[in-house]
Design a protein around this motif. Structure first.
Motif, PDB file in Angstrom:
ATOM      1  N   PHE A 157      19.004  59.410 -18.034  1.00 59.51           N
ATOM      2  CA  PHE A 157      17.699  59.827 -17.505  1.00 59.51           C
ATOM      3  C   PHE A 157      16.808  58.592 -17.389  1.00 59.51           C
ATOM      4  O   PHE A 157      16.722  57.797 -18.334  1.00 59.51           O
ATOM      5  CB  PHE A 157      17.021  60.825 -18.444  1.00 59.51           C
ATOM      6  N   VAL A 158      16.163  58.442 -16.254  1.00 60.90           N
ATOM      7  CA  VAL A 158      15.158  57.388 -16.094  1.00 60.90           C
ATOM      8  C   VAL A 158      13.798  58.079 -16.111  1.00 60.90           C
ATOM      9  O   VAL A 158      13.506  58.923 -15.261  1.00 60.90           O
ATOM     10  CB  VAL A 158      15.342  56.608 -14.783  1.00 60.90           C
ATOM     11  N   VAL A 159      12.992  57.728 -17.101  1.00 61.96           N
ATOM     12  CA  VAL A 159      11.685  58.370 -17.294  1.00 61.96           C
ATOM     13  C   VAL A 159      10.582  57.373 -16.959  1.00 61.96           C
ATOM     14  O   VAL A 159      10.545  56.267 -17.500  1.00 61.96           O
ATOM     15  CB  VAL A 159      11.529  58.870 -18.749  1.00 61.96           C
ATOM     16  N   ALA A 160       9.681  57.774 -16.061  1.00 59.18           N
ATOM     17  CA  ALA A 160       8.604  56.885 -15.607  1.00 59.18           C
ATOM     18  C   ALA A 160       7.307  57.179 -16.349  1.00 59.18           C
ATOM     19  O   ALA A 160       7.009  58.335 -16.688  1.00 59.18           O
ATOM     20  CB  ALA A 160       8.384  57.062 -14.105  1.00 59.18           C
ATOM     21  N   ASP A 161       6.532  56.124 -16.595  1.00 59.33           N
ATOM     22  CA  ASP A 161       5.221  56.274 -17.223  1.00 59.33           C
ATOM     23  C   ASP A 161       4.277  57.015 -16.277  1.00 59.33           C
ATOM     24  O   ASP A 161       4.184  56.681 -15.090  1.00 59.33           O
ATOM     25  CB  ASP A 161       4.617  54.911 -17.547  1.00 59.33           C
ATOM     26  N   THR A 162       3.558  57.976 -16.814  1.00 53.55           N
ATOM     27  CA  THR A 162       2.624  58.733 -15.978  1.00 53.55           C
ATOM     28  C   THR A 162       1.486  57.850 -15.478  1.00 53.55           C
ATOM     29  O   THR A 162       0.921  58.106 -14.413  1.00 53.55           O
ATOM     30  CB  THR A 162       2.037  59.921 -16.757  1.00 53.55           C
ATOM     31  N   PHE A 163       1.162  56.790 -16.229  1.00 54.70           N
ATOM     32  CA  PHE A 163       0.108  55.876 -15.768  1.00 54.70           C
ATOM     33  C   PHE A 163       0.438  55.317 -14.396  1.00 54.70           C
ATOM     34  O   PHE A 163      -0.385  55.334 -13.477  1.00 54.70           O
ATOM     35  CB  PHE A 163      -0.074  54.715 -16.763  1.00 54.70           C
TER      36      PHE A 163
END
Length: 397
Positions: A157-163
């Motif tokens: 899984f690649v999880v991106a920062d919401t910022f």
């Protein structure tokens, strides 16, 4: 029927916007490209928010002018700096009178991996399998139809920062541009430039940028480890500028021209003088004394990163180098190879247009976007030649 796709990639010193046309006969033709220099990012923050919108607009406008198309929707690449990779190993039991893997088992194993991942901060922008295994047998990416009682998988899984997602979406919205989707730039780069047989043996991809270096471990169709190191080619140039007491622009010129590994050949580097004054010439030894210690430090950080990753590399595992930091320098790859004590190769040339390593991230991003769109539009194929496309249709972007 032709369709037009736009993508924007945020590098550490430049923003690249690409416009591509796709059709049944020609998978991807880049019809427009725009590049804008900017101050990039470091440690999860923009270095200069004041001029960021101007750089984004310049890159997009240049791509629009070249392609003769107005960009109203765009796909955004999330840099490694703003993502985290989680590799989840899970399994499901196969039951029945004739136990064999079906598409439903694949769906179930992804659902189990999703449960194990949650909760996690951020947004999943990519999900893909590194491998499947039936009853502890050989790793494969096409398990459907195989007989057995247990299906095991490693799912990335690649999880991106919401910022990053919120900030970029707001900036583009102010330009009247809608974000079609967010994609992992590192994943796109790895899938495009690493051959499938190398990924099957677990490979390392090192992208040395201007301010950051991405180190990725890749297996199957997945990036299973990724870390961004806060060093790059810009730090090498800064050391040269300070060590030789010359402007950063002149130091950047020397950094780009520098030839690694010279011992018997007389080599020198000449740069323009300050404010129109006499030009200055430096010997190989003078430059090496201030340049190579920084690359040695970068190499040590890369080696430590790989050693601490927990990824086991076999004798046939390969390390690849890309990015504009050192791969463009003659002897740079061999120098890094000696420091890492493993062979380091250049990535395979997979594109005709924009084939320089400085565009590797942007071209990988575009390839991933097109691959994802095509797999979504293709019908699930069941057992047979379209199995890989079926898996991808489950993943989303």
């Amino acid at each position: 029927m032709k369709s037009t796709i736009a993508a924007i990639d945020f590098g550490t010193c430049k923003i690249v916007t690409l416009v591509a046309e796709t059709s049944g006969t020609q998978r991807c033709d880049i019809v427009g490209a725009g590049t804008a220099a900017y101050d990039g990012f470091l440690e999860g923050e923009w270095n200069n928010t004041v001029l960021l919108n101007e750089a984004i607009q310049k890159s997009i406008t240049e791509a629009e002018t070249q392609s003769k198309r107005k960009i109203r929707e765009i796909n955004v690449g999330v840099p490694g700096e703003f993502t985290r990779v989680y590799a989840v190993e899970t399994s499901v039991t196969i039951q029945g009178a004739d136990p064999h893997v079906t598409p439903k088992h694949v769906e179930k194993i992804f659902a189990e991996a999703d449960k194990q991942l949650s909760p996690v901060r951020g947004v999943v922008v990519h999900r893909s399998p590194a491998w499947f295994m039936v009853d502890g047998g050989k790793k494969t990416l096409e398990p459907v139809g195989m007989k057995g009682t247990e299906l095991k998988a490693l799912v990335s899984f690649v999880v991106a920062d919401t910022f990053f997602l919120d900030d970029v979406m707001a900036r583009l919205r102010d330009m009247n541009i809608t974000v079609s989707g967010f994609f992992s730039s590192c994943t796109g780069e790895a899938m495009l430039y690493l051959l499938e047989e190398d990924r099957d043996r677990t490979a390392i991809l090192i992208d040395v940028g201007y301010l950051c270096t991405d180190v990725m471990a890749v297996e199957g169709d997945a990036v299973i480890f990724q870390k961004t190191l806060p060093v790059g080619g810009g730090h090498i140039a800064a050391d040269v500028a300070e060590g030789l007491n010359i402007p950063l622009e002149s130091a950047e010129q020397i950094k780009r021209e520098y030839v690694y590994g010279i011992s018997t050949i007389s080599q020198s580097y000449t740069v323009s003088g300050r404010e129109g004054g006499k030009s200055e010439t430096f010997t190989q030894d003078q430059v090496a004394a201030v340049l190579e210690p920084r690359l040695d430090e970068i190499a040590d950080m890369i080696k430590e990163c790989i050693d601490d990753s927990g990824i086991r590399l076999g004798n046939w595992s390969t390390i690849y180098l890309t990015g504009g930091g050192i791969s463009l320098n003659r002897g740079g790859r061999d120098y890094l190879s000696a420091k890492l004590e493993r062979p380091v190769r250049d990535t395979v040339k997979r594109t005709i247009k924009l084939s320089s390593p400085i565009y590797a991230s942007a071209m990988g991003l575009m390839d991933l976007i097109i691959d994802t769109i095509e797999s979504r539009n293709a019908p699930a194929s069941g057992v047979g030649g379209g199995i890989k496309e079926f898996f991808r249709s489950l993943l989303g972007g």
